[in-house]
Scaffold this active site. Sequence first.
Site, PDB file in Angstrom:
ATOM      1  N   HIS A 272     -13.642 -37.380  12.229  1.00 42.11           N
ATOM      2  CA  HIS A 272     -14.230 -37.060  13.544  1.00 42.11           C
ATOM      3  C   HIS A 272     -15.655 -36.523  13.389  1.00 42.11           C
ATOM      4  CE1 HIS A 272     -10.313 -37.884  15.117  1.00 42.11           C
ATOM      5  NE2 HIS A 272      -9.768 -36.812  14.578  1.00 42.11           N
ATOM      6  N   ASP A 323      -6.439 -43.652  13.696  1.00 42.40           N
ATOM      7  CA  ASP A 323      -5.975 -42.295  13.992  1.00 42.40           C
ATOM      8  C   ASP A 323      -4.635 -42.267  14.733  1.00 42.40           C
ATOM      9  OD1 ASP A 323      -5.861 -39.575  14.262  1.00 42.40           O
ATOM     10  OD2 ASP A 323      -7.660 -39.358  15.483  1.00 42.40           O
TER      11      ASP A 323
HETATM   12 ZN   LIG Z   1      -6.194 -37.545  12.821  1.00 44.02          ZN
END
Ligand SMILES: [Zn+2]
Length: 457
Positions: A272, A323
């Site tokens: 991220h 993810d």
């Molecule tokens: Zn993750």
Amino acid sequence: MTALFAQRALLPEGWASNVRITVAADGRIENVLKDAARDPRDHNLVNRILLPAPANLHSHAFQRAMAGMTEYRSAADDDFWSWRELMYRFLDVLTPGQIEAIAALVYVEMLEAGYAAVGEFHYVHHRPGGGSYDNIAETSERIFAAVAETGIGLTHLPVLYTFGGAGKQPLAGGQLRFGCDDARFQELHAAARSGLGHLPADCAIGIAPHSLRATGPQQMKALADAYPGGPIHIHAAEQDREVAEIEAWLGARPVEWLLGEAGADARWCLIHATQMNDTEIAGLARSGAVAGLCPITEANLGDGTFNARDFVAENGGFGVGSDSNVRISLSGELSQLEYSQRLRHKARNVLSGKGVSTGRNLFLRAAEGGARAIGRDSGALEAGRLADIVALDAGHLSLCGLRDDQILDGWIFAADDRVVSDVWSAGRHCVINGRHVRRDAVERRYRSAMAELLGLL
Ligand SMILES: [Zn+2]
């Protein structure tokens, strides 16, 4: 030894015609010849374009089963934290068998999307309530079984998750299934490492301290030394609230702390890294660590926008990951990444490179960064690398009239992953004519695992 022959391929030096790629028994590319003559025994890929197949650098396979279940407002201000509550309810019941069935479908879908490998950020280690399974690495073994069945390349990333929140809060509820102190993690990691020995040699293992909020600062500093070699992945700076909590606790923002105190370098992948200031952007780019971007999930969870324009201008390395697996689409991750920048900066073609199209620049950078992030010797069609290869159907209607770079732009911005025809992972031919070779059996088991799981919820 296998040989692939295609009329067009994207090599490190650029587009080439009549390309013959020989793959050795160990799954590595032995030779790449352009302007070659076709041997009658070659696998002749008519109307196909060959590209290096990227790695998906970040996955929590089990979350695929929640896709479509959290798209309603559960609180006045719905955000990441209310999504996480639902995820924890799921964890009260999920069994190892279900983890395997879900992961197998996830890996089939990844391969069909054009990924050849995955970094599995694996944190559901224990029984509901936190007790160990008889084999402490039971759930890792279930991931390995899904990998063995589907042929995807794996970098397994067992997660160290010690605390329930910033400032060493105790674990609670669903988190108990993740929990490891240093000793328990050591035991688990060693068991997972030995289980990995049954998989093909391109499969590897690293470590994943879950996040700063789930570990302690001393623990973090000692980790790189305790596990030399192999990648280190961590969730960092996904949420504003997380940044504020870490700053209040450690006196530094998460990325700032990881660069300054944990010495994040080329072994590291910061997943991220959404909330960074200009100093952190430049520092992360310089460090050699890869930014692990998950554009579809970050949009789905309302995380915010990674400043890719400035990070790429600083020559930062990045790759993409699916993810939460809410949608598994390689082209979708890359188009979402570019579109997030167009909306943020009110401009077009923000991430295009000098003299190459946006699609090609995004694709090749993600292939290079993804391979580096998961410690996999792939990301380019050249001798010595693993034969991670994706073939696009140049005759697909969505690509009609396009050639070379435009085909990558067409795939990423105009078509979808249905233009993927074949995928090889370290030479394993997993997807043929757009369909994974084991799809039917994997689908059946997924459907029955989901019926069972929903009955338990
Ligand atoms: Zn993750």
